[in-house]
Design an enzyme around this catalytic site. Structure first.
Site, PDB file in Angstrom:
ATOM      1  N   GLN A 103       5.547   8.386  -6.387  1.00  0.00           N
ATOM      2  CA  GLN A 103       6.749   9.202  -6.505  1.00  0.00           C
ATOM      3  C   GLN A 103       6.404  10.683  -6.561  1.00  0.00           C
ATOM      4  O   GLN A 103       7.109  11.520  -5.999  1.00  0.00           O
ATOM      5  CB  GLN A 103       7.533   8.790  -7.761  1.00  0.00           C
ATOM      6  CG  GLN A 103       8.675   9.717  -8.134  1.00  0.00           C
ATOM      7  CD  GLN A 103       9.742   9.847  -7.063  1.00  0.00           C
ATOM      8  OE1 GLN A 103       9.881   8.960  -6.215  1.00  0.00           O
ATOM      9  NE2 GLN A 103      10.490  10.934  -7.092  1.00  0.00           N
ATOM     10  N   GLU A 104       5.288  11.014  -7.202  1.00  0.00           N
ATOM     11  CA  GLU A 104       4.914  12.418  -7.370  1.00  0.00           C
ATOM     12  C   GLU A 104       4.304  13.025  -6.112  1.00  0.00           C
ATOM     13  O   GLU A 104       4.612  14.161  -5.752  1.00  0.00           O
ATOM     14  CB  GLU A 104       3.923  12.564  -8.541  1.00  0.00           C
ATOM     15  CG  GLU A 104       4.515  12.266  -9.905  1.00  0.00           C
ATOM     16  CD  GLU A 104       5.420  13.376 -10.409  1.00  0.00           C
ATOM     17  OE1 GLU A 104       6.084  14.041  -9.602  1.00  0.00           O
ATOM     18  OE2 GLU A 104       5.465  13.573 -11.636  1.00  0.00           O
ATOM     19  N   SER A 105       3.413  12.294  -5.448  1.00  0.00           N
ATOM     20  CA  SER A 105       2.638  12.923  -4.368  1.00  0.00           C
ATOM     21  C   SER A 105       2.531  12.102  -3.095  1.00  0.00           C
ATOM     22  O   SER A 105       1.876  12.534  -2.145  1.00  0.00           O
ATOM     23  CB  SER A 105       1.220  13.224  -4.869  1.00  0.00           C
ATOM     24  OG  SER A 105       0.498  12.010  -5.063  1.00  0.00           O
TER      25      SER A 105
END
Length: 513
Positions: A355-357
């Site tokens: 989700q972040e990267s």
């Protein structure tokens, strides 16, 4: 205490118990890729069922009767279980979870009865065990017959199966492959195969439909769960299938070529089957379920196991599953090392990282957060990270940060809410999360339940609310979307990737719902 027994489906009735410990139940383990029909037919439940011998004969013989005595006399509650993705399944640490599991375990615990769990391959085998007096209760995604009684001779003095009242309502839907013509009704399926799980009770929902549409080739299947039917449609071995709306919702991010074509419309209740010789037990179970309906326990469990996890678009889910194959293997040792060090389940960490990267070590956002886990410069410095672009450092730091965020939460907050709160704090900070929990109290909601606090977090962007908050304005909708997306990715990883079982679990508060 729980004893798990694998039961054969070949009709044998004698032999030596084949026992498993509580933390190694013979339930389907997640395959390395999305489940297939072939894998479902050869899952550990069926394999163990064919290779093990029936253990209940030993228990019955020890009691000196031809059938099971009531639970108090048998000194155990014997439960036949059909595993399923929301009713009874292995959790992140291998122990069973699911709405049926949680409810029956609580019932047995309240009565100080150990559980003896009989894993069966399909609903038909389950009902056979219950009707034959080889199990007190049968659970696992069963649908209560409209009459509340099992089919049989109404004049018979013995009722083979009794049914509890329903504890949750669902509807039957038709699922089909979404890469071709999408049917809008039964006439569009003339000459096509439509599969359904035999013996689960769902078939009585559309018995009239089957009579009215003989042009459809109806195919009753000995399916272990709705997952099997969805995999068959996904593979193209059948055109369409009938499953519950819960199964369709839970599997939508796994079986990307399958979607709901149209609902059948009739509402059905999930319930438990009870042996006809145990009417008192049936009454006790009814009273138990009624009490938990009134106090909100079942509603909370339904939210945990049946509520949408946050939808992932089909294109995004397809890319995610491709990257599970191509990108994840290089980073998996880092995730498992972080789990062993800080106790955060590796698939949860992987979901956060995606989700972040999107699993890109060089990712940089417009606000200046960088790296695999998108740590801010201040957070990285506090956690001792010297290079935010080093994925190993970033993963270890994020695992430590999540562990610390969970530890700061009040002890009364239980899983899985504890994990969802920690994820929200990971995204927006503990201070803003606490402001939302205080607002939940003001609104007479439960500040210890994620489903309530997710309603108050977005309010922190409105003046009439953030002016009263200790930390003021916050984009409170962002952590709600963040948690929903992480949950969706986590569900896919739980269903497609095996758990990591370290030799020595360092953190006793093992993370993961």
């Amino acid at each position: 205490m729980m004893t798990i027994i694998a039961v054969p489906d070949d009709g044998t009735r004698t032999g030596v118990p084949h026992r498993y410990t509580r933390f190694a139940p013979p339930l389907p383990s997640p395959p390395m890729r999305r489940p297939t029909h072939e894998a479902a037919l050869h899952d550990p439940v069926r394999f163990a069922a064919r290779s093990a011998v029936l253990a209940l004969a030993a228990l019955v013989a020890a009691c000196g009767v031809s059938e099971l005595p009531p639970p108090r006399e048998a000194r155990t509650l014997v439960v036949a279980v059909r595993p399923g993705p929301a009713s009874w399944f292995p959790g992140p640490d291998g122990s069973p979870q699911g709405i049926d599991h949680d409810l029956i375990e609580r019932f047995a615990r309240e009565r100080n009865l150990p559980l003896t769990v009989v894993a069966v391959p399909d609903a038909e085998a389950l009902l056979e065990r219950v009707a034959a007096g080889e199990a007190h209760v049968g659970i696992g995604g069963l649908y209560r017959p409209p009459s509340g009684k099992a089919p049989g001779d109404p004049k018979s003095a013995r009722v083979p199966v009794l049914w509890t009242s329903g504890y949750e309502t669902t509807e039957a839907v038709v699922i089909c492959a979404n890469d071709g013509f999408r049917p809008r009704g039964w006439k569009d399926l003339a000459g096509s195969d439509v599969a359904y799980a035999a013996g689960s009770g769902i078939e009585s929902t559309f018995a009239r439909v089957r009579r009215d549409h003989p042009e459809v080739r109806w195919k009753p299947m000995d399916a272990a769960s709705g997952d099997v039917l969805m995999s068959m449609v996904d593979e193209g071995s059948v055109t369409c299938a009938v499953v519950s709306s819960f199964d369709a919702m839970i599997g939508r991010n796994i079986y990307l070529d399958v979607d709901v074509a149209f609902p059948i419309g009739a509402k059905r209740e999930l319930a438990w089957a009870v042996g006809g010789n145990f009417p008192e037990l049936a009454r006790e179970l009814d009273a138990f379920l009624s009490r938990l309906q009134k106090d909100g326990t079942i509603a909370r469990l339904a939210e945990r196991y049946f509520a949408p996890r946050g939808e992932v678009g089909r294109i995004d889910a397809g890319i995610f599953q491709d990257r599970i194959d191509t990108t994840l293997p290089a980073f998996k040792p880092m995730f498992t090392a972080a789990q062993e060090t800080y106790g955060i389940e590796w698939r949860l960490l992987a979901a956060v990282a995606y989700q972040e990267s999107r699993w890109d070590p060089g990712a940089t956002s417009e606000t200046g957060v960088r790296g695999f886990m998108q740590l801010t410069e201040d957070t990285a410095r506090e956690l001792g990270v010297t290079d935010r672009l080093d994925p190993r450092q970033s993963i270890l730091a994020a695992a430590r940060y999540l562990r610390d965020l969970k530890a700061k939460l009040p002890k009364r907050i239980v899983e899985p809410d504890r994990t969802w709160f920690a994820l929200a704090a990971f995204n927006i900070g503990s201070g803003h999360l606490e402001d939302a929990r205080i607002q939940a109290q003001r609104d007479r909601l439960d500040p210890d339940r994620w489903r309530d606090v997710r309603r108050t977090l977005p309010l922190l962007a409105l003046p009439e609310y953030y002016e009263k908050a200790r930390l003021g304005y916050a984009r409170g909708g962002m952590p709600v979307a963040f948690v929903d997306r992480v949950r969706a990715y986590y569900d896919i990883l739980l269903r497609t990737q095996p758990p990591h079982q370290p030799r020595l679990r360092i953190d006793n508060a093992y993370a993961g719902p």
